[in-house]
Design a protein around this motif. Structure first.
Motif, PDB file in Angstrom:
ATOM      1  N   ASP A 506      30.194  32.038  -6.708  1.00  0.00           N
ATOM      2  CA  ASP A 506      29.244  31.622  -7.786  1.00  0.00           C
ATOM      3  C   ASP A 506      29.099  31.665  -8.551  1.00  0.00           C
ATOM      4  O   ASP A 506      28.403  31.460  -9.969  1.00  0.00           O
ATOM      5  N   SER A 507      27.987  32.642  -8.142  1.00  0.00           N
ATOM      6  CA  SER A 507      26.733  32.888  -8.014  1.00  0.00           C
ATOM      7  C   SER A 507      26.997  34.001  -9.511  1.00  0.00           C
ATOM      8  O   SER A 507      26.295  33.804 -10.679  1.00  0.00           O
ATOM      9  N   ARG A 508      27.346  34.822  -9.261  1.00  0.00           N
ATOM     10  CA  ARG A 508      27.982  35.646 -10.323  1.00  0.00           C
ATOM     11  C   ARG A 508      28.905  35.051 -11.797  1.00  0.00           C
ATOM     12  O   ARG A 508      28.477  35.195 -12.723  1.00  0.00           O
ATOM     13  N   LYS A 509      29.470  33.880 -11.250  1.00  0.00           N
ATOM     14  CA  LYS A 509      30.503  32.884 -12.313  1.00  0.00           C
ATOM     15  C   LYS A 509      28.536  32.476 -13.022  1.00  0.00           C
ATOM     16  O   LYS A 509      28.736  32.242 -14.608  1.00  0.00           O
ATOM     17  N   LEU A 510      27.653  31.866 -12.902  1.00  0.00           N
ATOM     18  CA  LEU A 510      26.055  31.109 -13.133  1.00  0.00           C
ATOM     19  C   LEU A 510      25.937  32.128 -13.731  1.00  0.00           C
ATOM     20  O   LEU A 510      24.949  32.037 -14.928  1.00  0.00           O
ATOM     21  N   ASP A 511      25.789  33.881 -13.560  1.00  0.00           N
ATOM     22  CA  ASP A 511      25.209  34.419 -14.493  1.00  0.00           C
ATOM     23  C   ASP A 511      25.620  35.105 -15.734  1.00  0.00           C
ATOM     24  O   ASP A 511      24.925  35.369 -16.747  1.00  0.00           O
ATOM     25  N   LYS A 512      26.780  34.809 -15.778  1.00  0.00           N
ATOM     26  CA  LYS A 512      27.908  35.425 -17.103  1.00  0.00           C
ATOM     27  C   LYS A 512      26.864  33.872 -18.372  1.00  0.00           C
ATOM     28  O   LYS A 512      27.506  34.003 -19.160  1.00  0.00           O
ATOM     29  N   ARG A 513      27.364  32.694 -16.973  1.00  0.00           N
ATOM     30  CA  ARG A 513      27.135  31.686 -18.379  1.00  0.00           C
ATOM     31  C   ARG A 513      25.523  31.578 -18.765  1.00  0.00           C
ATOM     32  O   ARG A 513      25.750  30.942 -19.768  1.00  0.00           O
ATOM     33  N   PHE A 514      25.124  32.249 -18.108  1.00  0.00           N
ATOM     34  CA  PHE A 514      23.245  31.439 -18.247  1.00  0.00           C
ATOM     35  C   PHE A 514      22.888  32.788 -19.157  1.00  0.00           C
ATOM     36  O   PHE A 514      22.463  32.750 -19.828  1.00  0.00           O
ATOM     37  N   GLU A 515      23.895  34.416 -19.359  1.00  0.00           N
ATOM     38  CA  GLU A 515      23.370  35.289 -20.221  1.00  0.00           C
ATOM     39  C   GLU A 515      24.159  35.200 -21.911  1.00  0.00           C
ATOM     40  O   GLU A 515      23.422  35.153 -22.435  1.00  0.00           O
ATOM     41  N   LYS A 516      25.584  34.277 -21.273  1.00  0.00           N
ATOM     42  CA  LYS A 516      25.582  33.470 -22.642  1.00  0.00           C
ATOM     43  C   LYS A 516      24.458  32.622 -23.310  1.00  0.00           C
ATOM     44  O   LYS A 516      24.202  32.895 -25.117  1.00  0.00           O
ATOM     45  N   LEU A 517      24.033  31.774 -23.010  1.00  0.00           N
ATOM     46  CA  LEU A 517      22.776  31.054 -23.351  1.00  0.00           C
ATOM     47  C   LEU A 517      21.984  31.797 -23.955  1.00  0.00           C
ATOM     48  O   LEU A 517      21.275  31.301 -24.432  1.00  0.00           O
ATOM     49  N   PHE A 518      21.790  33.035 -22.971  1.00  0.00           N
ATOM     50  CA  PHE A 518      20.057  33.510 -23.300  1.00  0.00           C
ATOM     51  C   PHE A 518      20.159  34.680 -24.071  1.00  0.00           C
ATOM     52  O   PHE A 518      19.436  35.117 -24.626  1.00  0.00           O
ATOM     53  N   THR A 519      21.055  35.013 -24.846  1.00  0.00           N
ATOM     54  CA  THR A 519      21.551  36.227 -25.126  1.00  0.00           C
ATOM     55  C   THR A 519      20.929  36.277 -26.651  1.00  0.00           C
ATOM     56  O   THR A 519      21.507  34.675 -27.657  1.00  0.00           O
ATOM     57  N   GLY A 520      20.217  36.837 -26.496  1.00  0.00           N
ATOM     58  CA  GLY A 520      19.323  36.705 -28.526  1.00  0.00           C
ATOM     59  C   GLY A 520      18.270  35.966 -28.000  1.00  0.00           C
ATOM     60  O   GLY A 520      17.036  35.754 -29.166  1.00  0.00           O
ATOM     61  N   LYS A 521      17.918  35.270 -26.799  1.00  0.00           N
ATOM     62  CA  LYS A 521      17.142  34.438 -27.619  1.00  0.00           C
ATOM     63  C   LYS A 521      15.819  35.327 -26.097  1.00  0.00           C
ATOM     64  O   LYS A 521      14.479  35.053 -26.569  1.00  0.00           O
TER      65      LYS A 521
END
Length: 549
Positions: A506-521
């Protein structure tokens, strides 16, 4: 004066006309007085500043400019930039870290911010919170302690003056503001060996005040000589005010208060204002203690805006600052022999910013509302109105959202193991609440999933992410509770390994979502590091229990 009125029928009309005029004028005077009182209570702050903490979680220049645009749109007129090691010092090229901006980027950002009507004030720490500088052996001659690298020895006036004259000369060359923030907060090492010698016969309390004031006076004079007005945090001068009369009169003090008593540090700011005629600004927070990566204490911060802004108005503060702390500013160190520092690590990080669709936008808006209106901010009412306007939610949905965000189970400490320093093994059953908190957060998560925003979906998605991260943390905490209990067995170990494997998946799934939210930020390496921090305890325990070699 004795006035007689003729109440005869002949003069009755004039008499009643006089009475009408008399009552009208009295009513008008009462209205004027009421307006005058309201205007006086509705303090208009000359400075409305937003504090940017770049100690960790550094934004690329494009994201930094988006932040400035967003802040200006809210109605702020000032930015306080705590550049720390992201500033590209020329004479001290050892200080800038891997995320340091170029001088061209600094100039570009300042110019852009000024075009938005924002005054950009640089913040240069000068006594405490200097780990990013004192970690290097080049500056070891200024350390106040061999192991605590946070602070300069305040008795080293000549040496510190030489260093900060150079640093301020550099940083002021890229900033046009008439103000400069000289730091000065949480300088707790005022009792070093040389410090105590400097107290002389004054004793600890007065000695610390004189020592602190003498040092900060020297720093204030450096920037005053450059034609700037020094600003400093007020906590230490409130704690040790005895020598405050020796401070330069042009210094502005910022009292930071994140939800405690107004005399929390010692003296109440209003007392010093009346006694010495000082200029104060106030500071509340949207990210601070007790927040960490797994906790955002919404209710505490919203109440802080309501209570402290009201106090600042009554106390006669000239400005208000909204602070946003990415870390507590406390660090742990990795050493090798002979006290050589390998690296420093922040002891706490919090959920990052992601302007303009940001997890903390509602609280920022609440701050502006609090300073703009004459009445005290009502957090519950404001949060629900914000949710209706910003996300297009119904009245019931907006109330449900706020109830979720301010739920105690999102912020309470989940104890495990045993009570520290108690001498008693195991944890009393009434303190073992990790499972209870997890159950409550799972329920909150379901309620949040049922709320569907009609607009500004990305901002709303940060609420979902925060709750999901909290749930992830509590799932692991429940596992820890079993592993660290006195009843943990081999059969439990096999079961726990399977639970940890599921958690890592589940952590790997959170990783992808977190990366999507903060890419460029944030920079990619920062995103990877924050994902690693979130799952590090899980990985360590998994390797321990599986005996991975």
């Amino acid at each position: 004066m004795n006035i007689k009125y003729d109440c005869s029928k002949k003069n009755g009309y004039s008499y009643f006309r006089f009475l009408f005029l008399f009552f009208f004028l009295n009513l008008w005077s009462l209205v004027c007085v009421a307006e005058a009182v309201s205007t006086d209570e509705h303090k208009k702050f000359n400075v409305v500043a937003y504090h940017v903490d770049l100690r960790v979680q550094v934004m690329p220049i494009k994201a930094l400019k988006l932040m400035a645009k967003e802040i200006a749109s809210h109605g702020f007129n000032t930015l306080i930039m705590e550049w720390e090691a992201t500033y590209p010092y020329e004479q001290h090229r050892l200080i800038p870290n891997r995320y340091a901006y170029s001088r061209e980027e600094i100039a570009e950002f300042v110019k852009y911010s000024e075009s938005l009507g924002l005054d950009v004030i640089p913040l240069q720490q000068t006594l405490g919170h200097l780990e990013y500088l004192l970690r290097y052996e080049r500056y070891a001659y200024l350390r106040a302690d061999k192991k605590d690298l946070s602070q300069i020895d305040p008795t080293r006036l000549k040496e510190a003056k030489a260093l900060f004259t150079e640093l301020f000369g550099d940083i002021l060359s890229t900033h046009k503001s008439k103000y400069v923030h000289i730091g000065g907060d949480e300088t707790r090492i005022l009792n070093c060996k040389r410090c105590q010698e400097a107290w002389g016969k004054d004793g600890e309390k007065i000695g610390k005040s004189k020592l602190y004031v003498e040092y900060m006076k020297m720093i204030a004079e450096i920037v005053t000589a450059q034609g700037k007005t020094p600003i400093m945090w007020a906590d230490m001068i409130l704690a040790y005010p005895d020598a405050i009369a020796q401070m330069p009169k042009n210094v502005i003090y910022i009292d930071w208060n994140y939800g405690w008593a107004f005399n929390h540090f010692g003296e109440e700011p209003s007392t010093l204002i009346k006694k010495y005629g000082l200029t104060f600004w106030g500071a509340s927070a949207i990210r601070s203690w007790p927040d960490d990566y797994y906790v955002t204490n919404w209710a505490a911060h919203m109440n802080n805006q309501a209570d402290y802004v009201t106090y600042a108005k009554k106390a006669g503060f000239d400005g208000m600052v909204l602070t946003s702390w990415s870390t507590s500013g406390e660090y742990t160190y990795e050493w090798i022999a002979h006290a050589e520092v390998v690296d420093i690590f922040p002891m706490r990080q919090v959920y990052p910013h992601a302007y303009p669709n940001d997890a903390f936008r509602m609280n920022t808006s609440a701050f502006i509302e609090a300073i703009s209106q004459s009445n005290k901010l009502l957090p519950d009412s404001f949060a629900q109105q914000y949710a209706q306007k910003r996300f297009g939610l119904t009245v019931d949905e907006s109330q449900s959202l706020w109830n979720i965000l301010k739920s105690a189970s999102l912020g309470l400490k989940a104890d495990i193991g045993s009570v520290p320093l108690s001498g008693v093994p195991g944890l009393p059953s009434e303190k073992r609440k990790a499972s209870q908190y997890l159950t409550e957060v799972v329920q909150l998560k379901r309620k949040l999933a049922s709320i569907r925003p009609k607009q500004n979906v990305q901002e709303f998605s940060h609420f979902v992410m925060q709750v999901d991260i909290r749930e992830f943390y509590l799932r692991f905490r429940v596992i820890q509770d079993l592993v660290e209990s006195t009843s943990f067995s081999e059969a439990d170990r096999i079961s726990v390994v399977k639970q940890l494997e599921a958690l890592l998946k589940d952590s790997r799934k959170l990783d992808k979502r977190f990366e999507k939210l903060f890419t460029g930020k944030l920079y990619k390496s920062e995103i990877e590091n924050l994902n690693k921090i979130r799952s590090k305890q899980v990985v360590i325990l998994y390797e321990q229990l599986t005996r991975e070699k």
